[in-house]
Design a protein around this motif. Structure first.
Motif, short mmCIF file in Angstrom:
data_model
loop_
_atom_site.label_atom_id
_atom_site.label_comp_id
_atom_site.label_asym_id
_atom_site.label_seq_id
_atom_site.Cartn_x
_atom_site.Cartn_y
_atom_site.Cartn_z
N GLU A 55 1.24 -1.74 0.17
CA GLU A 55 -0.13 0.16 0.18
C GLU A 55 1.01 0.96 0.10
O GLU A 55 0.65 2.24 -0.98
N SER A 60 -6.69 0.26 -8.83
CA SER A 60 -4.92 0.47 -10.16
C SER A 60 -5.68 -0.76 -10.66
O SER A 60 -5.46 -0.82 -12.00
N GLN A 66 -3.07 3.52 -2.00
CA GLN A 66 -3.96 2.15 -2.69
C GLN A 66 -4.40 0.60 -1.74
O GLN A 66 -3.32 0.49 -1.49
#
Length: 108
Positions: A15, A73, A21
């Motif tokens: 992360e 993503s 994210q």
């Protein structure tokens, strides 16, 4: 309990690499890696193994136990996390080389 703490540590690192994210641990049984991706992973694992004096298969096994899907993503990150050998490496599998099983299209 130790397994959870290692997984949590890897999630935090992934992360951080992906600027906050959300990263979710995924099982190798849920992922389909295409042949091109498998070859790239094997080549990378062999290079890492040679550099640190491990068997290539030990590194490959560790990779498939440590896969993380990064939302939103869509990246698939494989972590080589072997603190007993001083290893902490992360490899991104390009979208064109993998998908979730059961999907007829790529996610990213």
């Amino acid at each position: 309990m130790q397994e959870y703490s290692i997984e949590a540590q890897v999630v935090e690192r992934v992360e951080a690499l992906y600027e906050g994210q959300r990263a979710v641990h995924v099982s190798a049984s849920d992922i389909l890696i295409l042949m091109e991706g498998k070859r790239a992973i094997a080549r990378s694992a062999i290079k890492v193994a040679e550099a640190v004096g491990l068997r290539g298969q030990d590194v490959v096994n560790n990779l498939f136990d440590n896969m993380y899907y990064v939302e939103p993503s869509g990246s698939l990150v494989m972590a080589i996390y072997m603190p007993e050998h001083g290893l902490e490496l992360f490899a991104e599998v390009p979208a064109r080389m993998w998908t979730f099983k059961g999907q007829s299209h790529y996610l990213n």
